[in-house]
Design a protein around this motif. Structure first.
Motif, PDB file in Angstrom:
ATOM      1  N   GLU A   1      -5.552  34.894  -9.932  1.00 45.56           N
ATOM      2  CA  GLU A   1      -5.512  33.822 -10.917  1.00 45.56           C
ATOM      3  C   GLU A   1      -6.491  32.710 -10.575  1.00 45.56           C
ATOM      4  O   GLU A   1      -7.038  32.057 -11.461  1.00 45.56           O
ATOM      5  CB  GLU A   1      -4.087  33.255 -10.991  1.00 45.56           C
ATOM      6  N   ARG A   2      -6.752  32.495  -9.303  1.00 37.82           N
ATOM      7  CA  ARG A   2      -7.636  31.398  -8.892  1.00 37.82           C
ATOM      8  C   ARG A   2      -9.089  31.640  -9.265  1.00 37.82           C
ATOM      9  O   ARG A   2      -9.926  30.760  -9.123  1.00 37.82           O
ATOM     10  CB  ARG A   2      -7.513  31.184  -7.384  1.00 37.82           C
ATOM     11  N   LEU A   3      -9.385  32.839  -9.739  1.00 36.50           N
ATOM     12  CA  LEU A   3     -10.754  33.145 -10.166  1.00 36.50           C
ATOM     13  C   LEU A   3     -10.995  32.808 -11.625  1.00 36.50           C
ATOM     14  O   LEU A   3     -12.127  32.873 -12.095  1.00 36.50           O
ATOM     15  CB  LEU A   3     -11.055  34.629  -9.931  1.00 36.50           C
ATOM     16  N   PHE A   4      -9.940  32.456 -12.351  1.00 33.61           N
ATOM     17  CA  PHE A   4     -10.060  32.212 -13.785  1.00 33.61           C
ATOM     18  C   PHE A   4      -9.835  30.741 -14.098  1.00 33.61           C
ATOM     19  O   PHE A   4      -9.067  30.054 -13.413  1.00 33.61           O
ATOM     20  CB  PHE A   4      -9.032  33.055 -14.555  1.00 33.61           C
ATOM     21  N   GLY A   5     -10.495  30.275 -15.143  1.00 31.62           N
ATOM     22  CA  GLY A   5     -10.306  28.905 -15.595  1.00 31.62           C
ATOM     23  C   GLY A   5     -11.221  28.594 -16.751  1.00 31.62           C
ATOM     24  O   GLY A   5     -12.018  29.433 -17.202  1.00 31.62           O
ATOM     25  N   SER A   6     -11.137  27.379 -17.235  1.00 27.40           N
ATOM     26  CA  SER A   6     -12.047  26.934 -18.296  1.00 27.40           C
ATOM     27  C   SER A   6     -13.271  26.249 -17.716  1.00 27.40           C
ATOM     28  O   SER A   6     -14.223  25.951 -18.447  1.00 27.40           O
ATOM     29  CB  SER A   6     -11.323  25.984 -19.243  1.00 27.40           C
ATOM     30  N   ARG A   7     -13.245  26.019 -16.400  1.00 29.23           N
ATOM     31  CA  ARG A   7     -14.383  25.386 -15.728  1.00 29.23           C
ATOM     32  C   ARG A   7     -14.508  25.983 -14.328  1.00 29.23           C
ATOM     33  O   ARG A   7     -13.489  26.319 -13.705  1.00 29.23           O
ATOM     34  CB  ARG A   7     -14.185  23.866 -15.616  1.00 29.23           C
ATOM     35  N   LEU A   8     -15.699  26.095 -13.876  1.00 35.05           N
ATOM     36  CA  LEU A   8     -15.891  26.597 -12.519  1.00 35.05           C
ATOM     37  C   LEU A   8     -17.154  25.995 -11.918  1.00 35.05           C
ATOM     38  O   LEU A   8     -18.076  25.575 -12.633  1.00 35.05           O
ATOM     39  CB  LEU A   8     -15.960  28.127 -12.504  1.00 35.05           C
ATOM     40  N   ILE A   9     -17.166  25.940 -10.604  1.00 32.00           N
ATOM     41  CA  ILE A   9     -18.341  25.500  -9.865  1.00 32.00           C
ATOM     42  C   ILE A   9     -18.497  26.401  -8.651  1.00 32.00           C
ATOM     43  O   ILE A   9     -17.509  26.740  -7.987  1.00 32.00           O
ATOM     44  CB  ILE A   9     -18.233  24.010  -9.454  1.00 32.00           C
ATOM     45  N   VAL A  10     -19.703  26.859  -8.404  1.00 32.52           N
ATOM     46  CA  VAL A  10     -19.981  27.708  -7.241  1.00 32.52           C
ATOM     47  C   VAL A  10     -21.196  27.161  -6.509  1.00 32.52           C
ATOM     48  O   VAL A  10     -22.091  26.532  -7.114  1.00 32.52           O
ATOM     49  CB  VAL A  10     -20.230  29.180  -7.646  1.00 32.52           C
ATOM     50  N   ALA A  11     -21.238  27.380  -5.223  1.00 35.15           N
ATOM     51  CA  ALA A  11     -22.376  26.992  -4.390  1.00 35.15           C
ATOM     52  C   ALA A  11     -22.615  28.097  -3.382  1.00 35.15           C
ATOM     53  O   ALA A  11     -21.678  28.775  -2.944  1.00 35.15           O
ATOM     54  CB  ALA A  11     -22.108  25.665  -3.686  1.00 35.15           C
ATOM     55  N   SER A  12     -23.860  28.293  -3.034  1.00 39.27           N
ATOM     56  CA  SER A  12     -24.175  29.342  -2.064  1.00 39.27           C
ATOM     57  C   SER A  12     -25.431  28.988  -1.301  1.00 39.27           C
ATOM     58  O   SER A  12     -26.274  28.220  -1.774  1.00 39.27           O
ATOM     59  CB  SER A  12     -24.354  30.695  -2.765  1.00 39.27           C
ATOM     60  N   THR A  13     -25.532  29.532  -0.118  1.00 39.39           N
ATOM     61  CA  THR A  13     -26.752  29.444   0.686  1.00 39.39           C
ATOM     62  C   THR A  13     -27.085  30.832   1.207  1.00 39.39           C
ATOM     63  O   THR A  13     -26.182  31.655   1.437  1.00 39.39           O
ATOM     64  CB  THR A  13     -26.569  28.481   1.878  1.00 39.39           C
ATOM     65  N   GLU A  14     -28.372  31.079   1.379  1.00 42.24           N
ATOM     66  CA  GLU A  14     -28.823  32.361   1.908  1.00 42.24           C
ATOM     67  C   GLU A  14     -29.980  32.135   2.871  1.00 42.24           C
ATOM     68  O   GLU A  14     -30.823  31.263   2.645  1.00 42.24           O
ATOM     69  CB  GLU A  14     -29.311  33.288   0.787  1.00 42.24           C
ATOM     70  N   LEU A  15     -30.005  32.927   3.905  1.00 40.03           N
ATOM     71  CA  LEU A  15     -31.182  33.034   4.764  1.00 40.03           C
ATOM     72  C   LEU A  15     -31.730  34.441   4.567  1.00 40.03           C
ATOM     73  O   LEU A  15     -31.023  35.431   4.818  1.00 40.03           O
ATOM     74  CB  LEU A  15     -30.827  32.800   6.230  1.00 40.03           C
ATOM     75  N   ARG A  16     -32.968  34.533   4.095  1.00 40.22           N
ATOM     76  CA  ARG A  16     -33.548  35.827   3.745  1.00 40.22           C
ATOM     77  C   ARG A  16     -34.798  36.090   4.580  1.00 40.22           C
ATOM     78  O   ARG A  16     -35.553  35.174   4.881  1.00 40.22           O
ATOM     79  CB  ARG A  16     -33.958  35.842   2.264  1.00 40.22           C
ATOM     80  N   PHE A  17     -35.025  37.353   4.875  1.00 39.27           N
ATOM     81  CA  PHE A  17     -36.294  37.730   5.498  1.00 39.27           C
ATOM     82  C   PHE A  17     -36.529  39.223   5.299  1.00 39.27           C
ATOM     83  O   PHE A  17     -35.575  40.001   5.175  1.00 39.27           O
ATOM     84  CB  PHE A  17     -36.325  37.369   6.994  1.00 39.27           C
ATOM     85  N   PRO A  18     -37.790  39.642   5.247  1.00 37.92           N
ATOM     86  CA  PRO A  18     -38.101  41.071   5.099  1.00 37.92           C
ATOM     87  C   PRO A  18     -37.817  41.805   6.402  1.00 37.92           C
ATOM     88  O   PRO A  18     -38.425  41.522   7.441  1.00 37.92           O
ATOM     89  CB  PRO A  18     -39.592  41.070   4.755  1.00 37.92           C
TER      90      PRO A  18
END
Length: 1018
Positions: free
Chosen positions: A929-946
């Motif tokens: 249930e915590r995945l559903f709503g009328s509003r949502l905000i997400v944030a993410s960070t990534e460290l990428r390299f070949p």
């Protein structure tokens, strides 16, 4: 060649707007992405020749007539060489310059700066810019017309479907592009020969499997391969191999079928011919280090270091390089140590400069060394830009009436800047007065006038031209020679230069007594010095590969006007390296065995040059080739030459014609519930210029009630782009179950179906401010209705006899009438690596009101940033908010927003949950249930390299294969009015996940992302 990308907008636009349930009422043509900006409105006309329709606009009228003559000559050559005549008239769309060409709508996207032309498959039209010099325009025209022949010879009809796409599109680039280059240039090509000599010297001649590797440039190696095949079996073999490839779909099978030799043996013999031809050439030549000191190479810069410009004192050099991986940009370096001091001009992330003209142009220092001038393209217009040594912009001048500005040069008094410009598709010389803002056109004709260089004395300008070697009556373009222009008298006179060679890139010595230049005498480009007082020529360098920029006309030489220093670009081991020469004894060079035959024409006869042989350093093997048809045709400029008096002209009138039909299908059947029909097809239409586009889709799955139909129109005639989509899409859900009646004597089979009909008309309008920023508006009217269909079949339980059929259709739910719109501001200057963005930023801010049966406001705010903290490591960050606000934002008819999609919050998709996470006696599962709503905000960070690049497996940034390793952390929160977020005083806390994964790229497409994720909550 892929125009379906353009129609992806229409199809996705329509499907999203019609399929989407209430609550997703807004649409956007493209969520992120850079813009193709049409700065000008082009009023096209059509020049009709015997075999061609040539589309042009007024400023290129003179060049278009010449193109018509050249096109007919190429048609005569190629139809004879390939023993084929094109079906229907060939369409050619010409633009007056490359900046205009990048605004074309005919090829489904903006062409890159290094793209000289495109032949697309659906209408088999050729789209290309005039290159300035007629010789370069003629070459590209011939190359692209070969593609038209390839498509026509390997296609199966005029209408393209998924099963009738010409086989040429499925053949490798070395086969297709190499063939086009060979047929348009022939075997005598010093620039391609330089590439092949370099590969042979470094044991990098490709085997057949390696020819498919893009690191082996298909134009050069493919051209050399075809030169060998035709030189050994005759020119007519090319058409036979192409026809065989069209039948088999295999380049290798076609070669073996026609040539009767295993392909591995063929390639081995090709390599042997290269070594036999070029090993003797290597004797007597020397490496670049014997003539100069390397200052910029791959060890301290990029693999491309070209267009050098030495400061007057010789202490600093400005050059162009891909050192930072993202684009060709402008750098300043210490000319003694090679230390790069700073980047002067950005193009990868700075939208101001759309081009630095890196293929054909170099800048110049002011006489006092304080300022630097260069030609560029900004907002679709050519400019001369003046910056200081730190890259601070001092002045910029836009020239709306010109097409491109190339190789500016400063007068000794600092008042004037001379440059070559492409105007109306042709190249001429101009002088601009920086004080009075007056522009003086020095030349105005069909001849090529390039690479001006102002003498230190100020009395003359050296430049490159073909006016003393060309015969315009027969459109025979001669070699580039050196010439002088005298500003006071406006006189032009030839300068001593080699008649059977290319002579380019003139640079003055400190005292104006000598002129340095680059010439491919004997087939290898080297630096020469013309002693003006005596007319004697001295050879400064003697390289095995050559002094060269990216193309055979790219500037590769610069001199310091207050010292004896020069710098040059040497092509070595597939790289372009900068060398400095500062020894006066070396500068004198070796006297060339040449005599001045006629002082009036400055024609030189080179006693060491065998002018009649098709062998040598600048000719592609085999050495024992016959003259052949291709060489004969290229030399015979009268063959196929058309009479322009026979051409006619009409106004362009846009009309839609069919481009492509998806593979149609149809199925049918019956059962106890009635007739089942399945089928569908999509078709795409456009006008010749790609300004008007139409897409239609029809599909039926079930009964006649289940017909889905979409029609979309897109107008790209002006800078404001707009589109309309209308259609109906039904969505069907339901269940099949059985029951018993009449004390179990009657079995009842019930099918309960619920249909949702989405009928919608949508429109979108967008305006690009520049390449990276745009505003979008959309609006749509939508009616959603529902019905319930119950079909019952009653059977006698014991006999199986069908007793009764009862069908009923009843209303279900209330219909929805919705009017919605949106406005979005979009920015994207990100630069992609092989699998994801590696630098730059992107954001989208959007408001989407909906009124009618439901009233609410949709809001999207999405910001992303990418830093290459240390090559090749990229740090990425993102914050995204999506929400519905207003009276009906949480109406039961609206599907709630879901945060668990992997594109938002990794670790919480539909397959990620364990049964133990939900209490068995609970009606609701809080974790889900915590995945559903009328509003949502997400944030993410990534460290990428070949991955392979970091491990050193293979060469280059990505190593043997473009696999990106990433470590990430995500956080997200969804809430509504009943389950408020913690920061609003509620008890909804964020969810978290962390993990690592891989992104795999294959042939330019993101093939897969594979993640290991650990999800957790506070």
């Amino acid at each position: 060649m892929d125009r379906r990308s353009r129609f992806a907008f229409l199809t996705v636009f329509g499907v999203l707007t019609v399929f989407a349930g209430p609550g997703i009422q807004t649409t956007e043509a493209q969520y992120f992405g850079r813009n193709q900006v049409q700065y000008q409105d082009f009023d096209f006309q059509v020049l009709q020749t015997e075999h061609f329709n040539i589309y042009f606009y007024e400023e290129e009228r003179e060049a278009a007539e010449q193109a018509g003559i050249l096109a007919e000559r190429w048609y005569a050559r190629l139809s004879r060489l390939l023993n084929h005549r094109l079906r229907g008239r060939q369409q050619i769309i010409y633009y007056a310059s490359h900046p205009h060409f990048t605004q074309t709508n005919a090829i489904g996207g903006a062409p890159g700066e290094s793209t000289g032309g495109v032949t697309e498959v659906f209408k088999r039209r050729m789209v290309l810019p005039f290159a300035g010099p007629l010789a370069e325009t003629d070459h590209v025209l011939g190359h692209e017309l070969v593609h038209a022949f390839q498509f026509d010879m390997t296609g199966q009809g005029k209408t393209i479907t998924e099963s009738t796409i010409p086989m040429a599109l499925r053949l490798p680039l070395w086969f297709i592009e190499g063939m086009a280059e060979y047929l348009s240039v022939g075997p005598a090509d010093p620039h391609t020969a330089m590439w092949i000599r370099d590969a042979a010297a470094n044991d990098r001649l490709p085997k057949i499997a390696q020819l498919y590797d893009p690191r082996f440039f298909p134009y050069r190696f493919g051209q050399a391969f075809w030169a060998y095949v035709s030189g050994r079996w005759g020119d007519d073999v090319i058409g036979r191999v192409l026809n065989a490839a069209g039948r088999t779909g295999s380049a290798e099978a076609a070669l073996q079928m026609v040539l009767r030799i295993p392909v591995d043996s063929l390639v081995s013999e090709w390599h042997g011919s290269i070594r036999r031809a070029y090993d003797p050439v290597r004797e007597g030549t020397r490496s670049a280090t014997e003539f100069g000191t390397p200052i910029l190479t791959a060890s301290n810069s990029g693999t491309i270091n070209t267009a050098p410009a030495l400061s007057p004192d010789g202490e600093q050099v400005v050059f162009l390089s891909e050192k930072d991986l993202f684009a060709i940009e402008m750098f300043l370096a210490d000319a003694t140590t090679g230390e790069i001091e700073r980047k002067i001009v950005k193009t990868a992330s700075d939208p101001h400069y759309e081009s630095l003209q890196f293929l054909n142009s170099a800048g110049a220092w002011s006489p006092d060394g304080s300022l630097f001038v260069f030609g560029a393209v900004s907002k679709g217009e050519p400019t001369i830009s003046i910056v200081d040594a730190r890259g601070n912009k001092i002045r910029e001048v836009l020239f709306e009436d010109l097409g491109e500005i190339i190789n500016p040069t400063w007068s000794p008094d600092g008042r004037y800047v001379a440059f070559s410009a492409i105007v109306g598709g042709l190249s001429d010389l101009y002088i601009y007065d920086l004080e009075s803002d007056d522009l003086d056109r020095v030349t105005n004709d069909l001849y090529a006038d390039l690479q001006p260089s102002w003498s230190p004395a100020g009395n003359r300008i050296a430049f490159v031209t073909d006016r003393f070697s060309s015969d315009l009556d027969q459109l025979r373009m001669g070699n580039y020679r050196l010439a002088f222009y005298y500003p006071e008298t406006r006189r032009i006179e030839p300068a001593p230069s080699f008649p059977n060679a290319k002579n380019i890139n003139p640079q003055w010595s400190r005292n104006a007594e000598s002129l340095y230049f680059v010439a491919d005498r004997k087939g290898i480009s080297n630096v020469f010095r013309l002693e003006l007082a005596t007319g004697l020529l001295y050879q400064i360098t003697d390289l095995y590969t050559g002094v060269s920029g990216i193309t055979d006309l790219s500037p590769a030489l610069s001199s310091a006007l207050a010292s004896d220093k020069i710098v040059f670009t040497a092509f070595e081991n597939g790289e372009y390296n900068l060398y400095r020469v500062d020894d006066p004894d070396v500068l004198r060079g070796e006297l060339v065995t040449a005599v001045l035959q006629d002082l009036g024409t400055s024609t030189l006869v080179d006693a060491d040059e065998d002018l009649g042989s098709l062998a040598g350093a600048g000719v592609l093997p085999p050495n024992n080739r016959d003259r052949g048809e291709i060489v004969s045709f290229l030399d015979d400029t009268e063959f196929g030459l058309a009479d322009p008096n026979q051409f006619s002209e009409t106004d362009y009138k846009p009309s839609l014609s069919l481009d492509f039909i998806s593979q149609p299908y149809l199925t049918a059947g019956t059962d106890q519930y009635g007739t089942f029909i399945g089928g569908g097809a999509s078709a795409y239409w456009s006008d010749m210029l790609g300004q008007h586009n139409l897409a239609t889709t029809f599909q039926i799955n079930g009964g006649f009630k289940d017909i889905a139909a979409l029609v979309g129109y897109e107008n790209k005639r002006h800078r404001w782009n707009w589109g309309l989509v209308a259609g109906q899409v039904p969505q069907v859900s339901g269940a099949l179950f059985g029951s018993f009646e009449d004390s179990g004597r009657v079995f009842v089979e019930t099918r309960d179906l619920i249909r949702q009909y989405n009928r919608q008309v949508s429109g979108i309008l967008s305006y690009p401010f520049n390449r990276v920023r745009r505003v979008e508006f959309s609006g749509n009217v939508q009616r959603i209705t529902f019905e319930r269909e119950i079909k019952q079949r009653r059977f006698d339980r014991f006999s199986g006899q069908r007793l009764e059929d009862v069908d009923q259709t009843i209303p279900f739910g209330r219909p929805l009438n919705l009017l919605s719109g949106s406005m979005a501001l979009v920015y994207d200057n990100s630069v992609f690596g092989a699998t994801s963005p590696i630098t730059g930023q992107r954001y989208r801010v959007q408001a989407s009101p909906t009124v009618g049966s439901l009233n609410f406001m949709g809001v999207t705010a999405d910001a992303r940033k990418y830093w290459m903290v240390k090559r090749p490591f990229t740090l990425a960050a993102r914050v995204t908010h999506i929400g519905r606000y207003g009276r009906d934002a949480e109406d039961a008819v609206l599907n709630p927003l879901y945060m668990g999609y992997s594109s938002l919050m990794r670790g919480y998709d539909f397959n990620s949950f364990d049964v133990n996470e939900c209490p068995p006696q609970s009606a609701n599962c809080d974790t889900i249930e915590r995945l559903f709503g009328s509003r949502l905000i997400v944030a993410s960070t990534e460290l990428r390299f070949p991955l392979f690049g970091v491990l050193g497996i293979g060469s280059g940034m990505y190593g043997v294969f473009p696999v990106e390793f990433l470590m990430f952390g995500d956080a997200g929160l969804a809430w509504d009015s009943r389950n408020k977020a913690f920061f609003l005083g509620g008890d909804r806390d964020p969810l978290f996940s962390a993990g690592a994964g891989f992104r795999i790229n294959l042939f330019g497409f993101l093939l897969a992302e594979i993640d290991y994720v650990k999800a957790f909550q506070r």
